[in-house]
Design a protein around this motif. Structure first.
Motif, short mmCIF file in Angstrom:
data_model
loop_
_atom_site.label_atom_id
_atom_site.label_comp_id
_atom_site.label_asym_id
_atom_site.label_seq_id
_atom_site.Cartn_x
_atom_site.Cartn_y
_atom_site.Cartn_z
N VAL A 147 0.85 -1.20 0.00
CA VAL A 147 0.00 0.00 0.00
C VAL A 147 0.88 1.25 0.00
CG1 VAL A 147 -1.70 1.33 1.31
CG2 VAL A 147 -1.97 -1.16 1.10
N HIS A 148 1.92 1.23 0.83
CA HIS A 148 2.81 2.40 0.94
C HIS A 148 3.62 2.63 -0.34
CE1 HIS A 148 2.89 2.09 5.64
NE2 HIS A 148 1.72 2.47 5.16
N SER A 149 3.74 1.62 -1.18
CA SER A 149 4.52 1.76 -2.41
C SER A 149 3.89 2.71 -3.41
CB SER A 149 4.69 0.39 -3.08
OG SER A 149 3.48 -0.04 -3.72
N GLY A 150 2.60 2.98 -3.28
CA GLY A 150 1.90 3.86 -4.22
C GLY A 150 1.40 3.16 -5.47
N LYS A 151 1.61 1.86 -5.58
CA LYS A 151 1.24 1.14 -6.80
C LYS A 151 -0.27 1.07 -7.02
CE LYS A 151 5.41 -1.72 -6.76
NZ LYS A 151 5.96 -3.10 -6.61
N LEU A 152 -1.06 1.30 -5.98
CA LEU A 152 -2.53 1.27 -6.13
C LEU A 152 -3.06 2.59 -6.66
CD1 LEU A 152 -3.48 -0.49 -2.76
CD2 LEU A 152 -3.32 -1.56 -5.02
N GLY A 153 -2.20 3.59 -6.80
CA GLY A 153 -2.67 4.92 -7.20
C GLY A 153 -3.25 5.65 -6.00
N LYS A 154 -4.04 6.64 -6.27
CA LYS A 154 -4.67 7.40 -5.19
C LYS A 154 -5.76 6.55 -4.54
CE LYS A 154 -7.33 11.57 -4.11
NZ LYS A 154 -6.65 11.74 -2.82
N ILE A 155 -5.70 6.42 -3.23
CA ILE A 155 -6.68 5.65 -2.47
C ILE A 155 -7.72 6.60 -1.91
CG2 ILE A 155 -7.06 4.13 -0.49
CD1 ILE A 155 -4.17 3.13 -0.94
N ARG A 156 -8.95 6.43 -2.32
CA ARG A 156 -10.03 7.32 -1.89
C ARG A 156 -10.94 6.69 -0.83
NH1 ARG A 156 -12.75 8.77 -7.41
NH2 ARG A 156 -11.73 6.86 -8.09
N THR A 157 -10.93 5.35 -0.79
CA THR A 157 -11.79 4.65 0.17
C THR A 157 -11.04 3.45 0.73
OG1 THR A 157 -13.79 5.25 -1.06
CG2 THR A 157 -13.99 3.45 0.52
N VAL A 158 -11.14 3.27 2.03
CA VAL A 158 -10.66 2.06 2.68
C VAL A 158 -11.85 1.44 3.41
CG1 VAL A 158 -9.05 1.06 4.34
CG2 VAL A 158 -8.38 3.08 3.00
N LYS A 159 -12.06 0.15 3.17
CA LYS A 159 -13.13 -0.55 3.87
C LYS A 159 -12.54 -1.58 4.82
CE LYS A 159 -16.89 -0.21 0.49
NZ LYS A 159 -17.91 -0.96 -0.28
N ALA A 160 -13.11 -1.66 6.00
CA ALA A 160 -12.77 -2.71 6.96
C ALA A 160 -14.09 -3.31 7.43
CB ALA A 160 -11.97 -2.17 8.13
N TRP A 161 -14.14 -4.63 7.58
CA TRP A 161 -15.44 -5.24 7.88
C TRP A 161 -15.29 -6.55 8.63
CZ3 TRP A 161 -13.02 -5.30 3.19
CH2 TRP A 161 -12.76 -6.54 2.61
N ALA A 162 -16.36 -6.91 9.34
CA ALA A 162 -16.50 -8.22 9.97
C ALA A 162 -17.94 -8.68 9.74
CB ALA A 162 -16.20 -8.15 11.46
N TYR A 163 -18.11 -9.63 8.85
CA TYR A 163 -19.41 -10.24 8.57
C TYR A 163 -19.35 -11.65 9.12
CZ TYR A 163 -21.19 -6.64 5.36
OH TYR A 163 -21.67 -5.47 4.82
#
Length: 405
Positions: A148-164
Motif C-alpha cells: 500500500v505504501h509503495s503507491g502502486k494502487l494509485g490514489k486511495i479514496r476509500t478504505v473498507k474494513a469489515w466483519a461479517y
C-alpha cells in the motif's frame, strides 16, 4: 527486575484463563525460559480445568481467585490480562503499579477515558506493555501494508474494513438464575453496574453488553481498523458518523448493534467500517478484511492472506499471498524479547497505538449511540458535541474509581 536475553526464566501469571487468556498462555509457554508460576480466575471450574491441563504439562502454578493477590506474588514478573473488557484498565494500572510487565488483550479498555488512564499510568510506571493486536506481528499483514505504501494502487479514496460473522446468531433471552457454584460474580462485575446473574452476561457473551464491552466494533474493529490506519499512515479523523441497529434480531437480548456502518472522514479519503452478524458473505467474498481501494487497483487483506485486484488494464494483478506464520506466537516472542532487553521500542503493538485504535473504535460506537456526526478535539480529548461526551468514561460503581494518574 533486570532481565536480559541471557538471564533466568521469565515468570508469567495469567489473569482470566478460560478463552483467549488460555490461548495466550499456551503461546507464551512455547518460548524458551518462560514458565507459568500463577493463574487467576473468578470461576473455580475454569481454575480446576486449566490447572489440570497445566499439571499434565508438568506445570504447577499458584492459584488465585482475586487478581490483586496474584499481583503481590513476587514469583510473577509478567502478567497476561485476558479478562472482560471492563476490567482491562483497572487491572493494567494495578499491574503496572505492582512492577509487572503486561500483555493485555484488546481492546485496551472499555472507554476513551480508560484508554487515556492506562497510557498515563505507564508514563509514571514505565513498564513493558504489549497489547493483543497480534496481526501486527504477522508477515503477510506487514507485507500488505508495505505494498500500500509503495503507491502502486494509485490514489486511495476509500478504505473498507469489515466483519461479517455468519456464525454469530441471536443472543436468546434467558432467565436470571443463581450464581453458579464457585463463581465470584461480584468480583466479575467489578466496576460495572450490578445485575442479577444471567448466563448471557457471563463468559463469552459479555461482548454484547455496553456494561462490559462494545460489540463487534471493539471486538474486531480494533484489529482491522488498526491496519486501515497503518496503511493510510493517518491518525485522527475529521469526523465520525455511524448508523445501524438490531436489524437481524430486533429481539436480541444484548445491547450492541448486529448491523453497523461507520464512516471516518479524513482529508481526501474515507475509512468505512461495516459489521453484520449471521451473514458470512462480506465484501470480496470474505467474512472479514480490509480493502484499500485505489485508482489503479484494490488490495484486499484478511487473516488468510492478501491479493491485488487491478482496475482493468491499469496494473498487474497480485495473486493471493497466503499467511505463512502464527501471529500470536510471534507477538509473544516480540513481547518477551522486549521484556528481556528492557526495551519498549521493540514492541510491535505499543500501548499508545493500541489506546488510539481502541479510542477510534469507541468513537464509532458513540457516533452510533448519539446519532450525530461527531468532531473530536485531539487537544482537549473531548467531542465538540457536548452530548457525546457523556460516553467518554465508563460509569464506575461499587466503590471502584477510574484511575487518576
Amino acid at each position: 527486575m533486570a532481565f536480559n536475553k541471557f538471564s533466568s526464566a521469565v515468570r508469567v501469571g495469567a489473569i482470566g484463563i478460560k478463552g483467549m487468556g488460555w490461548n495466550n498462555l499456551q503461546a507464551i509457554l512455547k518460548i524458551d525460559a518462560v514458565k507459568c508460576t500463577a493463574i487467576c480466575d473468578i470461576d473455580d471450574a475454569v481454575l480446576s480445568s486449566r490447572g489440570a491441563e497445566l499439571d499434565a504439562m508438568g506445570i504447577k502454578p499458584t492459584v488465585y481467585k482475586d487478581y490483586t493477590q496474584l499481583l503481590l506474588d513476587k514469583n510473577v514478573d509478567v502478567v497476561i490480562i485476558a479478562t472482560p473488557d471492563h476490567w482491562h484498565c483497572l487491572q493494567a494500572v494495578d499491574a503496572m503499579a505492582a512492577g509487572k510487565d503486561i500483555y493485555v488483550e484488546k481492546p485496551l479498555a472499555n472507554s476513551i477515558a480508560e484508554c487515556e488512564a492506562v497510557v498515563n499510568a505507564n508514563k509514571k510506571y514505565k513498564r513493558i506493555v504489549q497489547v493483543g493486536q497480534w496481526q501486527r506481528s504477522q508477515k503477510h499483514f506487514q507485507d500488505a501494508v508495505s505494498f500500500v505504501h509503495s503507491g502502486k494502487l494509485g490514489k486511495i479514496r476509500t478504505v473498507k474494513a469489515w466483519a461479517y460473522l455468519g456464525w454469530k446468531k441471536r443472543v436468546e433471552e434467558k432467565p436470571d438464575t443463581n450464581v453458579p457454584e464457585g463463581v465470584d460474580y461480584l468480583l466479575w462485575q467489578g466496576p460495572a453496574e450490578r445485575h442479577t446473574f444471567n448466563p448471557n452476561r457471563f463468559h463469552y457473551d459479555f461482548r454484547w453488553y455496553w456494561d462490559y464491552a462494545g460489540g463487534l466494533m471493539t471486538d474486531w474493529g480494533v484489529h482491522l481498523l488498526d491496519y486501515a490506519l497503518l496503511g493510510m499512515q493517518v491518525h485522527s479523523p475529521r469526523s465520525i458518523m455511524a448508523t445501524g441497529g438490531k436489524f437481524a434480531y430486533p429481539d436480541d437480548a444484548g445491547d450492541t448493534p448486529d448491523t453497523l456502518t461507520t464512516v471516518y472522514e479524513f482529508d481526501g479519503f474515507n475509512i468505512i467500517w461495516e459489521h453484520a452478524t449471521s451473514i458470512s458473505n462480506g465484501p470480496y467474498n470474505r467474512e472479514h478484511g480490509i480493502a484499500f481501494i485505489g485508482d489503479l487497483g484494490t488490495l484486499v487483506l484478511d487473516r488468510g492472506g492478501w491479493e491485488v485486484i487491478p482496475e482493468k488494464g491499469k496494473m498487474e494483478a497480485v495473486s493471493l499471498q497466503k499467511r505463512v506464520d502464527s501471529g500470536l506466537d510471534l507477538h509473544m516472542e516480540n513481547f518477551i524479547t522486549a521484556v528481556r532487553q528492557r526495551d519498549p521500542s521493540l514492541i510491535l503493538a505499543p500501548l499508545e497505538d493500541a489506546a488510539h485504535i481502541a479510542k477510534l473504535s469507541h468513537m464509532g460506537n458513540i457516533a452510533y449511540r448519539t446519532g450525530d456526526r461527531l468532531i473530536w478535539s485531539e487537544r482537549d480529548s473531548h467531542f465538540v458535541q457536548k452530548d457525546a461526551n457523556a460516553y467518554l468514561a465508563a460509569r464506575y460503581q461499587n466503590g471502584y474509581h477510574l484511575p487518576v494518574i
